[in-house]
Design a protein around this motif. Sequence first.
Motif, PDB file in Angstrom:
ATOM      1  N   MET A 127     -16.458 -33.984  12.751  1.00 45.72           N
ATOM      2  CA  MET A 127     -17.740 -34.165  11.860  1.00 45.72           C
ATOM      3  C   MET A 127     -17.278 -34.344  10.273  1.00 45.72           C
ATOM      4  N   PRO A 128     -17.526 -35.234   9.698  1.00 46.61           N
ATOM      5  CA  PRO A 128     -17.077 -35.478   8.510  1.00 46.61           C
ATOM      6  C   PRO A 128     -17.869 -34.773   7.448  1.00 46.61           C
ATOM      7  N   LEU A 129     -19.045 -33.992   7.801  1.00 42.43           N
ATOM      8  CA  LEU A 129     -19.747 -33.087   7.147  1.00 42.43           C
ATOM      9  C   LEU A 129     -18.993 -32.340   6.141  1.00 42.43           C
ATOM     10  N   GLN A 130     -17.954 -31.718   6.711  1.00 38.74           N
ATOM     11  CA  GLN A 130     -16.975 -30.533   5.881  1.00 38.74           C
ATOM     12  C   GLN A 130     -16.568 -31.314   4.797  1.00 38.74           C
ATOM     13  N   ALA A 131     -15.618 -32.343   5.304  1.00 38.92           N
ATOM     14  CA  ALA A 131     -14.706 -33.072   4.307  1.00 38.92           C
ATOM     15  C   ALA A 131     -15.543 -33.614   3.170  1.00 38.92           C
ATOM     16  N   ARG A 132     -16.747 -34.022   3.638  1.00 37.03           N
ATOM     17  CA  ARG A 132     -17.766 -34.552   2.374  1.00 37.03           C
ATOM     18  C   ARG A 132     -18.472 -33.367   1.697  1.00 37.03           C
ATOM     19  N   GLN A 133     -18.222 -32.294   1.784  1.00 36.92           N
ATOM     20  CA  GLN A 133     -19.084 -31.089   1.112  1.00 36.92           C
ATOM     21  C   GLN A 133     -19.377 -31.405  -0.041  1.00 36.92           C
ATOM     22  N   GLY A 134     -18.302 -31.791  -1.214  1.00 38.90           N
ATOM     23  CA  GLY A 134     -18.396 -32.003  -2.751  1.00 38.90           C
ATOM     24  C   GLY A 134     -19.454 -32.890  -2.665  1.00 38.90           C
ATOM     25  N   LYS A 135     -19.458 -34.033  -2.182  1.00 40.30           N
ATOM     26  CA  LYS A 135     -20.245 -35.018  -2.419  1.00 40.30           C
ATOM     27  C   LYS A 135     -21.612 -34.761  -2.003  1.00 40.30           C
ATOM     28  N   VAL A 136     -21.716 -34.054  -0.845  1.00 35.59           N
ATOM     29  CA  VAL A 136     -23.281 -33.854  -0.493  1.00 35.59           C
ATOM     30  C   VAL A 136     -23.908 -32.964  -1.292  1.00 35.59           C
ATOM     31  N   ASN A 137     -23.037 -31.960  -1.778  1.00 37.68           N
ATOM     32  CA  ASN A 137     -23.573 -31.131  -2.875  1.00 37.68           C
ATOM     33  C   ASN A 137     -24.068 -31.728  -4.440  1.00 37.68           C
ATOM     34  N   GLN A 138     -23.709 -33.062  -4.325  1.00 43.05           N
ATOM     35  CA  GLN A 138     -24.147 -33.938  -5.745  1.00 43.05           C
ATOM     36  C   GLN A 138     -25.490 -34.236  -5.278  1.00 43.05           C
ATOM     37  N   TRP A 139     -25.947 -34.528  -4.261  1.00 45.54           N
ATOM     38  CA  TRP A 139     -27.255 -34.958  -4.050  1.00 45.54           C
ATOM     39  C   TRP A 139     -28.211 -34.092  -3.976  1.00 45.54           C
ATOM     40  N   HIS A 140     -29.047 -33.598  -4.988  1.00 47.23           N
ATOM     41  CA  HIS A 140     -30.197 -32.700  -5.060  1.00 47.23           C
ATOM     42  C   HIS A 140     -31.458 -33.469  -5.152  1.00 47.23           C
ATOM     43  N   PHE A 141     -31.659 -34.324  -4.056  1.00 46.49           N
ATOM     44  CA  PHE A 141     -32.764 -34.932  -3.506  1.00 46.49           C
ATOM     45  C   PHE A 141     -34.007 -34.198  -3.513  1.00 46.49           C
ATOM     46  N   ALA A 142     -33.591 -33.085  -2.516  1.00 43.38           N
ATOM     47  CA  ALA A 142     -34.732 -32.272  -1.926  1.00 43.38           C
ATOM     48  C   ALA A 142     -34.944 -30.947  -2.754  1.00 43.38           C
ATOM     49  N   HIS A 143     -33.978 -30.560  -3.122  1.00 43.97           N
ATOM     50  CA  HIS A 143     -34.094 -28.855  -3.335  1.00 43.97           C
ATOM     51  C   HIS A 143     -34.055 -28.712  -4.998  1.00 43.97           C
ATOM     52  N   SER A 144     -33.905 -29.719  -5.662  1.00 39.31           N
ATOM     53  CA  SER A 144     -33.614 -29.471  -7.067  1.00 39.31           C
ATOM     54  C   SER A 144     -34.847 -28.868  -7.792  1.00 39.31           C
ATOM     55  N   SER A 145     -35.860 -29.020  -7.197  1.00 42.56           N
ATOM     56  CA  SER A 145     -37.225 -28.213  -7.704  1.00 42.56           C
ATOM     57  C   SER A 145     -36.908 -26.868  -7.521  1.00 42.56           C
ATOM     58  N   ASP A 168     -26.421 -28.398   2.718  1.00 45.65           N
ATOM     59  CA  ASP A 168     -26.554 -29.395   3.707  1.00 45.65           C
ATOM     60  C   ASP A 168     -27.646 -29.381   4.624  1.00 45.65           C
ATOM     61  N   PHE A 169     -28.388 -28.366   4.912  1.00 48.15           N
ATOM     62  CA  PHE A 169     -29.632 -28.514   5.698  1.00 48.15           C
ATOM     63  C   PHE A 169     -30.522 -29.240   5.087  1.00 48.15           C
ATOM     64  N   SER A 170     -30.826 -29.046   3.598  1.00 44.58           N
ATOM     65  CA  SER A 170     -31.750 -29.741   3.129  1.00 44.58           C
ATOM     66  C   SER A 170     -31.433 -31.181   2.971  1.00 44.58           C
ATOM     67  N   PHE A 171     -30.393 -31.548   3.081  1.00 40.88           N
ATOM     68  CA  PHE A 171     -29.753 -32.942   3.066  1.00 40.88           C
ATOM     69  C   PHE A 171     -30.416 -33.803   4.381  1.00 40.88           C
ATOM     70  N   TRP A 172     -30.426 -33.262   5.495  1.00 40.68           N
ATOM     71  CA  TRP A 172     -31.150 -33.991   6.831  1.00 40.68           C
ATOM     72  C   TRP A 172     -32.568 -33.578   6.569  1.00 40.68           C
ATOM     73  N   VAL A 173     -33.058 -32.598   5.965  1.00 40.70           N
ATOM     74  CA  VAL A 173     -34.313 -32.582   5.889  1.00 40.70           C
ATOM     75  C   VAL A 173     -35.194 -33.768   5.091  1.00 40.70           C
ATOM     76  N   SER A 174     -34.100 -33.856   4.069  1.00 43.62           N
ATOM     77  CA  SER A 174     -34.672 -35.026   2.969  1.00 43.62           C
ATOM     78  C   SER A 174     -34.649 -36.321   3.690  1.00 43.62           C
ATOM     79  N   VAL A 175     -33.503 -36.383   4.495  1.00 45.27           N
ATOM     80  CA  VAL A 175     -33.320 -37.868   5.136  1.00 45.27           C
ATOM     81  C   VAL A 175     -34.372 -38.024   6.231  1.00 45.27           C
TER      82      VAL A 175
END
Length: 227
Positions: free
Chosen positions: A1-19, A31-38
């Motif tokens: 899974m590329p998820l771990q390797a890209r952790q840093g980049k995923v964390n830059q996306w605050h599409f769902a949980h910034s509020s 990470d969970f909210s990334f897929w919920v957002s998608v």
Amino acid sequence: MPLQARQGKVNQWHFAHSSRGASKLTEKECDFSFWVSVLSMAKQIISKGGTLTVPSCTKYLGHDEIFITDEKEVQLPELEIEKGSFDAYYCFGKYSIGLNFTTPEKEYHATYVSNKGVGVLEISLSRALNAFFDKTRRSDFKNILKEIIFQDVDNKKWIYHPKIEYYINRYGERLQDKPPYDLDFVLGGMGHVRLGCYECVHCKLRWRGIQECPDCHNRNSQVVKCR
Ligand SMILES: [Zn+2]
Ligand SMILES: [Zn+2]
């Protein structure tokens, strides 16, 4: 899974949980909210309608790959999303299609389809992670996801197709998802056996394999174009 390797980049996306305040979230929740957002973005996109490329549907009779439906384009109207367990559901007169999005965190749980006229199509959104954070990407998240949903084919799979019923009734247990062995590999060194795509003039079956019809054993099958 590329998820771990890209952790840093995923964390830059605050599409769902910034509020909700990103600092309070653990890495895992982020990470969970990334897929919920998608997923919620995907539902918004599909609700607007569009041209959906649907994959072919094939099964196997022994080593012969039987063509049940071809890859094609389906016009999806705007809709009220989510019906029953589907993410989107469409009625086209005689038949219906139920769509289910899957992600690495939301797998498809096959449920028995009682209505034989309903096709069930799985659309995997998993490519979104790499596509969103690809350095060479040229469009925004929404357009990338649109492409994954409407144009990609490799990420789609018929869980059930109404046309399969005929083949199940006719061939029963003989009809399989996979061949018993890889015929191309087995025949690799045998130049005299040619695999092709054929249509039987008698029973109208279409398949990829050897020329003899797997149903009626007619040997004078017509050669058709392979897809
Ligand atoms: Zn985040
Ligand atoms: Zn035949």
